[in-house]
Scaffold this motif. Sequence first.
Motif, mmCIF file in Angstrom:
data_model
loop_
_atom_site.group_PDB
_atom_site.id
_atom_site.type_symbol
_atom_site.label_atom_id
_atom_site.label_comp_id
_atom_site.label_asym_id
_atom_site.label_seq_id
_atom_site.Cartn_x
_atom_site.Cartn_y
_atom_site.Cartn_z
ATOM 1 N N UNK A 12 0.781 -1.223 0.000
ATOM 2 C CA UNK A 12 0.000 0.000 0.000
ATOM 3 C C UNK A 12 0.814 1.275 0.000
ATOM 4 N N UNK A 13 2.113 1.195 -0.253
ATOM 5 C CA UNK A 13 2.917 2.408 -0.313
ATOM 6 C C UNK A 13 4.365 2.153 0.033
ATOM 7 N N UNK A 14 5.175 3.216 -0.122
ATOM 8 C CA UNK A 14 6.613 3.093 0.102
ATOM 9 C C UNK A 14 6.950 2.814 1.556
ATOM 10 N N UNK A 15 6.280 3.520 2.464
ATOM 11 C CA UNK A 15 6.621 3.405 3.891
ATOM 12 C C UNK A 15 6.408 1.985 4.397
ATOM 13 N N UNK A 16 5.253 1.425 4.075
ATOM 14 C CA UNK A 16 4.948 0.072 4.546
ATOM 15 C C UNK A 16 5.863 -0.964 3.904
ATOM 16 N N UNK A 17 6.364 -0.682 2.694
ATOM 17 C CA UNK A 17 7.215 -1.631 2.003
ATOM 18 C C UNK A 17 8.644 -1.630 2.533
ATOM 19 N N UNK A 18 9.020 -0.590 3.281
ATOM 20 C CA UNK A 18 10.390 -0.506 3.801
ATOM 21 C C UNK A 18 10.751 -1.742 4.622
ATOM 22 N N UNK A 19 9.867 -2.096 5.553
ATOM 23 C CA UNK A 19 10.166 -3.209 6.453
ATOM 24 C C UNK A 19 10.209 -4.534 5.707
ATOM 25 N N UNK A 20 9.336 -4.704 4.715
ATOM 26 C CA UNK A 20 9.274 -5.959 3.969
ATOM 27 C C UNK A 20 10.505 -6.126 3.086
ATOM 28 N N UNK A 21 10.895 -5.021 2.412
ATOM 29 C CA UNK A 21 12.030 -5.077 1.501
ATOM 30 C C UNK A 21 13.369 -4.885 2.212
ATOM 31 N N UNK A 22 13.304 -4.366 3.440
ATOM 32 C CA UNK A 22 14.504 -4.103 4.241
ATOM 33 C C UNK A 22 15.445 -3.126 3.535
ATOM 34 N N UNK A 23 14.861 -2.114 2.911
ATOM 35 C CA UNK A 23 15.625 -1.021 2.299
ATOM 36 C C UNK A 23 14.929 0.290 2.645
ATOM 37 N N UNK A 24 15.643 1.381 2.469
ATOM 38 C CA UNK A 24 15.083 2.684 2.822
ATOM 39 C C UNK A 24 14.047 3.138 1.795
ATOM 40 N N UNK A 25 13.219 4.112 2.254
ATOM 41 C CA UNK A 25 12.197 4.644 1.368
ATOM 42 C C UNK A 25 12.835 5.298 0.133
ATOM 43 N N UNK A 26 13.965 5.977 0.333
ATOM 44 C CA UNK A 26 14.622 6.643 -0.804
ATOM 45 C C UNK A 26 15.113 5.623 -1.834
ATOM 46 N N UNK A 27 15.596 4.475 -1.347
ATOM 47 C CA UNK A 27 16.038 3.431 -2.266
ATOM 48 C C UNK A 27 14.862 2.866 -3.048
ATOM 49 N N UNK A 28 13.734 2.665 -2.351
ATOM 50 C CA UNK A 28 12.530 2.184 -3.033
ATOM 51 C C UNK A 28 12.103 3.182 -4.093
ATOM 52 N N UNK A 29 12.174 4.452 -3.765
ATOM 53 C CA UNK A 29 11.786 5.494 -4.715
ATOM 54 C C UNK A 29 12.672 5.463 -5.962
ATOM 55 N N UNK A 30 13.978 5.248 -5.754
ATOM 56 C CA UNK A 30 14.901 5.150 -6.897
ATOM 57 C C UNK A 30 14.542 3.949 -7.772
ATOM 58 N N UNK A 31 14.263 2.802 -7.118
ATOM 59 C CA UNK A 31 13.896 1.608 -7.873
ATOM 60 C C UNK A 31 12.621 1.833 -8.692
ATOM 61 N N UNK A 32 11.645 2.477 -8.082
ATOM 62 C CA UNK A 32 10.386 2.727 -8.780
ATOM 63 C C UNK A 32 10.597 3.667 -9.960
ATOM 64 N N UNK A 33 11.403 4.675 -9.764
ATOM 65 C CA UNK A 33 11.689 5.622 -10.844
ATOM 66 C C UNK A 33 12.423 4.921 -11.997
ATOM 67 N N UNK A 34 13.374 4.075 -11.643
ATOM 68 C CA UNK A 34 14.099 3.332 -12.677
ATOM 69 C C UNK A 34 13.162 2.419 -13.462
ATOM 70 N N UNK A 35 12.214 1.780 -12.757
ATOM 71 C CA UNK A 35 11.267 0.895 -13.434
ATOM 72 C C UNK A 35 10.387 1.683 -14.394
ATOM 73 N N UNK A 36 9.902 2.827 -13.939
ATOM 74 C CA UNK A 36 9.052 3.651 -14.797
ATOM 75 C C UNK A 36 9.820 4.132 -16.029
ATOM 76 N N UNK A 37 11.093 4.455 -15.841
ATOM 77 C CA UNK A 37 11.904 4.883 -16.969
ATOM 78 C C UNK A 37 12.097 3.751 -17.975
ATOM 79 N N UNK A 38 12.313 2.551 -17.480
ATOM 80 C CA UNK A 38 12.526 1.415 -18.370
ATOM 81 C C UNK A 38 11.234 1.030 -19.102
ATOM 82 N N UNK A 39 10.109 1.142 -18.399
ATOM 83 C CA UNK A 39 8.831 0.813 -19.025
ATOM 84 C C UNK A 39 8.273 1.981 -19.824
#
Length: 311
Positions: free
Chosen positions: A25-52
Amino acid sequence: MAELGQVGDYEIRLLRVFKTVVECGGFSAAEAVLNVSRSTISVHMSNLEQRLKLTLCTRGRSGFALTEDGVIIYDAVRRLFSQMEDFRSTVNALHVQVSGELNLVASDTISLDSRSCFPDVLGAFCQRAPDVYINFETAPMNEIERRILNDEADVGFIPYHRELDGLVYQPLYEETCYLYCSDGHPLFDLDDTPDRIRARVGEYKLVHAGIQTNPQVAVQLQGLNKAASAYYYETRLAMVLSGAYLGFLPEQYVEPWVQKGKLKPLLPDERVYKLGIAAITRRHGRFNKPRDVFMEVLVQHTRPEFQAESR
């Protein structure tokens, strides 16, 4: 129009991040599951959008939400990972202990012919698949073909005279068949002058297989007195040994009687034909691990000149 190129490991990792973010349901809740910071998740999401080359979600004060494109991509990602899991399960299943049944059916003499290596094949198969229950029967060639085509048996062994579209043939060895008479037959003591034997061979009764044969066999039967039929070699041999009939029989099968002086071939340079011996399976059969393992073992024990001839 922008098109997505090859999807590699990196794209798969980004898609996993995206799937987790959506399900959390969002970046904050995914932090604990992915064990990475919100900023890292944001970078990953941006990279995915750029590739797609698509906008997948909105994030800000109003919270996290998928775009229309994001909903479509999320559904596709779920299917992708479900299919990947199915693939992984299938591969893992191939490594577990083989179990179930293996239904074998053979024409006579093949299973104990030294060239088939059948005892060795069965021994090696039982070591690889000790939990498989084996049913092993004997039947005429036409019946074996029918049972394989109807999925009533898994592997058949036949002296084949034709190739049916629905079957796969693995050649095992080649049989040489001569025309034999016994020591009780009038031709046995005839001088081995080809002309004399050739002139009289059509006068005497012949026992034959009684089935449709290949052209080579049909040519050999021309001019002979087909007076009886016996499909199995054992019964045909008995009729030839009676002295009342001539008959074509495999050279190796009757060798013990030849050595004892009970049989001899007539016109061996003329009255002879070759017969291929093959294992057959259904071309488009259901997934059958015991059958596949058995065929692997069989090919390993097949003479080298026949190993690559499956067709």
